[in-house]
Design an enzyme around this catalytic site. Sequence first.
Site, PDB file in Angstrom:
ATOM      1  N   TYR A 131     -25.541 -17.623 -16.525  1.00 55.23           N
ATOM      2  CA  TYR A 131     -26.856 -17.571 -16.161  1.00 55.23           C
ATOM      3  C   TYR A 131     -27.315 -18.545 -15.005  1.00 55.23           C
ATOM      4  O   TYR A 131     -27.530 -17.980 -14.053  1.00 55.23           O
ATOM      5  CB  TYR A 131     -27.836 -17.939 -17.466  1.00 55.23           C
ATOM      6  CG  TYR A 131     -29.231 -17.915 -16.967  1.00 55.23           C
ATOM      7  CD1 TYR A 131     -29.855 -16.199 -16.645  1.00 55.23           C
ATOM      8  CD2 TYR A 131     -30.211 -18.699 -16.838  1.00 55.23           C
ATOM      9  CE1 TYR A 131     -31.337 -16.320 -16.570  1.00 55.23           C
ATOM     10  CE2 TYR A 131     -31.497 -18.797 -16.700  1.00 55.23           C
ATOM     11  CZ  TYR A 131     -32.164 -17.395 -16.602  1.00 55.23           C
ATOM     12  OH  TYR A 131     -33.346 -17.157 -16.359  1.00 55.23           O
TER      13      TYR A 131
ATOM     14  N   GLN B  75     -35.338 -32.853 -27.690  1.00 59.11           N
ATOM     15  CA  GLN B  75     -35.334 -32.261 -26.359  1.00 59.11           C
ATOM     16  C   GLN B  75     -36.642 -31.579 -25.859  1.00 59.11           C
ATOM     17  O   GLN B  75     -37.397 -31.305 -26.757  1.00 59.11           O
ATOM     18  CB  GLN B  75     -34.154 -31.470 -26.311  1.00 59.11           C
ATOM     19  CG  GLN B  75     -34.371 -30.068 -26.912  1.00 59.11           C
ATOM     20  CD  GLN B  75     -34.306 -29.781 -28.495  1.00 59.11           C
ATOM     21  OE1 GLN B  75     -34.364 -30.964 -29.223  1.00 59.11           O
ATOM     22  NE2 GLN B  75     -33.369 -28.704 -29.082  1.00 59.11           N
TER      23      GLN B  75
HETATM   24  P1  NAD Z   1     -36.802 -10.485 -20.032  1.00 62.11           P
HETATM   25  O1  NAD Z   1     -35.443 -10.476 -20.382  1.00 62.11           O
HETATM   26  O2  NAD Z   1     -37.965 -10.118 -20.616  1.00 62.11           O
HETATM   27  O3  NAD Z   1     -36.824  -9.450 -18.400  1.00 62.11           O
HETATM   28  C1  NAD Z   1     -35.689  -9.150 -17.894  1.00 62.11           C
HETATM   29  C2  NAD Z   1     -35.912  -7.584 -17.314  1.00 62.11           C
HETATM   30  O4  NAD Z   1     -34.925  -7.387 -16.550  1.00 62.11           O
HETATM   31  C3  NAD Z   1     -35.645  -6.758 -18.546  1.00 62.11           C
HETATM   32  O5  NAD Z   1     -36.771  -5.730 -18.615  1.00 62.11           O
HETATM   33  C4  NAD Z   1     -34.290  -6.195 -18.431  1.00 62.11           C
HETATM   34  O6  NAD Z   1     -34.121  -4.917 -19.124  1.00 62.11           O
HETATM   35  C5  NAD Z   1     -34.183  -6.231 -16.927  1.00 62.11           C
HETATM   36  N1  NAD Z   1     -32.922  -6.269 -16.571  1.00 62.11           N
HETATM   37  C6  NAD Z   1     -31.695  -7.085 -17.129  1.00 62.11           C
HETATM   38  N2  NAD Z   1     -30.620  -6.670 -16.383  1.00 62.11           N
HETATM   39  C7  NAD Z   1     -30.854  -5.601 -15.466  1.00 62.11           C
HETATM   40  C8  NAD Z   1     -29.992  -4.964 -14.625  1.00 62.11           C
HETATM   41  N3  NAD Z   1     -28.800  -5.113 -14.475  1.00 62.11           N
HETATM   42  N4  NAD Z   1     -30.815  -3.878 -13.846  1.00 62.11           N
HETATM   43  C9  NAD Z   1     -32.109  -3.738 -13.942  1.00 62.11           C
HETATM   44  N5  NAD Z   1     -32.863  -4.316 -14.988  1.00 62.11           N
HETATM   45  C10 NAD Z   1     -32.454  -5.344 -15.597  1.00 62.11           C
HETATM   46  O7  NAD Z   1     -37.055 -11.781 -19.056  1.00 62.11           O
HETATM   47  P2  NAD Z   1     -38.264 -12.530 -18.452  1.00 62.11           P
HETATM   48  O8  NAD Z   1     -38.512 -13.884 -19.263  1.00 62.11           O
HETATM   49  O9  NAD Z   1     -39.178 -11.347 -18.200  1.00 62.11           O
HETATM   50  O10 NAD Z   1     -37.493 -12.876 -17.064  1.00 62.11           O
HETATM   51  C11 NAD Z   1     -37.624 -12.314 -15.696  1.00 62.11           C
HETATM   52  C12 NAD Z   1     -37.100 -13.170 -14.790  1.00 62.11           C
HETATM   53  O11 NAD Z   1     -37.350 -14.287 -14.519  1.00 62.11           O
HETATM   54  C13 NAD Z   1     -35.494 -13.306 -14.901  1.00 62.11           C
HETATM   55  O12 NAD Z   1     -34.974 -13.033 -13.568  1.00 62.11           O
HETATM   56  C14 NAD Z   1     -35.265 -14.730 -15.350  1.00 62.11           C
HETATM   57  O13 NAD Z   1     -34.139 -15.052 -15.067  1.00 62.11           O
HETATM   58  C15 NAD Z   1     -36.499 -15.203 -14.619  1.00 62.11           C
HETATM   59  N6  NAD Z   1     -37.084 -16.728 -15.314  1.00 62.11           N
HETATM   60  C16 NAD Z   1     -37.828 -16.361 -16.392  1.00 62.11           C
HETATM   61  C17 NAD Z   1     -38.230 -17.566 -17.147  1.00 62.11           C
HETATM   62  C18 NAD Z   1     -39.005 -17.684 -18.232  1.00 62.11           C
HETATM   63  O14 NAD Z   1     -39.378 -18.589 -19.096  1.00 62.11           O
HETATM   64  N7  NAD Z   1     -39.444 -16.366 -18.818  1.00 62.11           N
HETATM   65  C19 NAD Z   1     -37.826 -18.776 -16.624  1.00 62.11           C
HETATM   66  C20 NAD Z   1     -37.038 -18.767 -15.622  1.00 62.11           C
HETATM   67  C21 NAD Z   1     -36.516 -17.713 -14.942  1.00 62.11           C
HETATM   68  N1  UDP Z   2     -34.792 -24.068 -29.644  1.00 56.46           N
HETATM   69  C1  UDP Z   2     -35.101 -24.428 -30.892  1.00 56.46           C
HETATM   70  N2  UDP Z   2     -35.037 -23.414 -31.980  1.00 56.46           N
HETATM   71  C2  UDP Z   2     -35.244 -22.359 -31.442  1.00 56.46           C
HETATM   72  C3  UDP Z   2     -34.909 -21.678 -30.410  1.00 56.46           C
HETATM   73  C4  UDP Z   2     -34.609 -22.771 -29.113  1.00 56.46           C
HETATM   74  O1  UDP Z   2     -35.144 -25.458 -31.384  1.00 56.46           O
HETATM   75  O2  UDP Z   2     -35.370 -21.253 -32.514  1.00 56.46           O
HETATM   76  C5  UDP Z   2     -34.335 -25.243 -28.582  1.00 56.46           C
HETATM   77  C6  UDP Z   2     -33.417 -24.851 -27.642  1.00 56.46           C
HETATM   78  O3  UDP Z   2     -32.135 -25.430 -28.233  1.00 56.46           O
HETATM   79  C7  UDP Z   2     -33.874 -25.530 -26.362  1.00 56.46           C
HETATM   80  C8  UDP Z   2     -35.477 -25.555 -26.398  1.00 56.46           C
HETATM   81  O4  UDP Z   2     -35.776 -25.073 -27.846  1.00 56.46           O
HETATM   82  O5  UDP Z   2     -33.814 -27.028 -26.642  1.00 56.46           O
HETATM   83  C9  UDP Z   2     -35.728 -24.164 -25.362  1.00 56.46           C
HETATM   84  O6  UDP Z   2     -34.811 -23.230 -25.689  1.00 56.46           O
HETATM   85  P1  UDP Z   2     -35.080 -21.604 -24.905  1.00 56.46           P
HETATM   86  O7  UDP Z   2     -34.020 -21.053 -25.310  1.00 56.46           O
HETATM   87  O8  UDP Z   2     -36.414 -21.311 -25.194  1.00 56.46           O
HETATM   88  O9  UDP Z   2     -34.937 -22.071 -23.469  1.00 56.46           O
HETATM   89  P2  UDP Z   2     -34.065 -22.838 -22.537  1.00 56.46           P
HETATM   90  O10 UDP Z   2     -33.157 -23.621 -23.399  1.00 56.46           O
HETATM   91  O11 UDP Z   2     -33.282 -21.902 -21.664  1.00 56.46           O
HETATM   92  O12 UDP Z   2     -34.924 -23.731 -21.617  1.00 56.46           O
END
Ligand code: NAD
Ligand code: UDP
Length: 321
Positions: A143, A207
């Site tokens: 990722y 964390q």
């Molecule tokens: P999510 O998993 O809910 O949405 C991702 C979507 O992409 C899903 O609908 C999935 O089916 C689709 N998808 C995955 N692989 C695909 C492919 N190869 N072709 C077409 N569709 C595909 O996640 P989200 O939280 O909505 O995240 C959306 C975007 O924002 C992602 O790129 C993620 O990396 C980025 N992002 C999200 C967060 C967050 O906190 N939600 C933080 C940082 C970055």
């Molecule tokens: N985490 C946790 N319990 C859970 C899921 C996540 O303690 O059931 C912790 C995880 O280890 C991390 C933080 O919560 O430190 C945020 O995790 P998340 O997967 O939401 O996002 P990211 O690590 O990608 O920021």
Amino acid sequence: MRILVTGGAGFLGSHICERLLANADEVICVDNFFTGSRRNIHHLLPNLDFELIRHDVTFPLFLEVDRIFNMACPASPIHYQHDPVQTTKTSVLGAINMLGMAKRLKIPVLQASTSEVYGDPEVHPQNESYWGRVNPIGPRSCYDEGKRCAETLFFDYHHQHGIAIKVARIFNTYGPRMRPDDGRVVSNFIVQALRNQPITIYGDGSQSRSFCYVDDLVDGLIRLMDSPATVTGPINLGRDEEFTVGELAEIIKDITGSRSEIRTLPLPTDDPRQRRPDISTASTTLGWKPVTPLRKGLERTIAYFEASMKTEERVNLAARA
Ligand code: NAD
Ligand code: UDP
């Protein structure tokens, strides 16, 4: 305008589609439904300005659109680690395909990058000039490195081909339409609290993360897309208030009135110790700042999960009858 949203059936993507339609744009949602769901967008299907295409962005796609929000990629660690090769392909080949479309059509393209490009940071809070500390061969690398490579591609297409790019580094965002089995901390804790099941804290819970409500984030993404061509990013979008995971568990227990106990589980490999965005660039360039306090956003998200769990119970009861 006709706007393409890849990953449009996911958590963030579905909110973007909804907001664009409300702004009277036409939307084409492209998704392979790996983590997204038709349920997230079923209310948009009757809208004649909305079109849904099942497609994997790692394969080329030819459409005629005016703008692209490239959101496709699983975002939860359990989902992006399920098939790490596909995760990297989604970020890298997905970026190449969307940039190719932007180049052919001479249109702006926005990339959903992430705070994960900073890895386990030594600089706190993280600002856009920090290069990050990322393990290239760990369980999170598919990722983190996929998203870093996508940023490289965006800037190289911009420099080499003059594409108007918008790179948003999104920090932890939460809200309605996260999946109950999404695995991220906010949805896990809410579902566990509502079921009075143990709340799973990984490590000692010290964390930290900074949690942004989805409506604020979507507002920031749309402002970024609408900004002048000179604004390319990368630009941090997130809420600049920090909570430990232990504090988050207590707040969710308090709002839900849950009887859940706390269960401590091992900390996943390479789990970042602390994370908080420096959002001064977003504030000065886009005039953007999140406005939803954590407690208010959590109350709305909890109400969403309560309602969807009740619907699920009714469906299960009807199936058993
Ligand atoms: P999510 O998993 O809910 O949405 C991702 C979507 O992409 C899903 O609908 C999935 O089916 C689709 N998808 C995955 N692989 C695909 C492919 N190869 N072709 C077409 N569709 C595909 O996640 P989200 O939280 O909505 O995240 C959306 C975007 O924002 C992602 O790129 C993620 O990396 C980025 N992002 C999200 C967060 C967050 O906190 N939600 C933080 C940082 C970055
Ligand atoms: N985490 C946790 N319990 C859970 C899921 C996540 O303690 O059931 C912790 C995880 O280890 C991390 C933080 O919560 O430190 C945020 O995790 P998340 O997967 O939401 O996002 P990211 O690590 O990608 O920021």
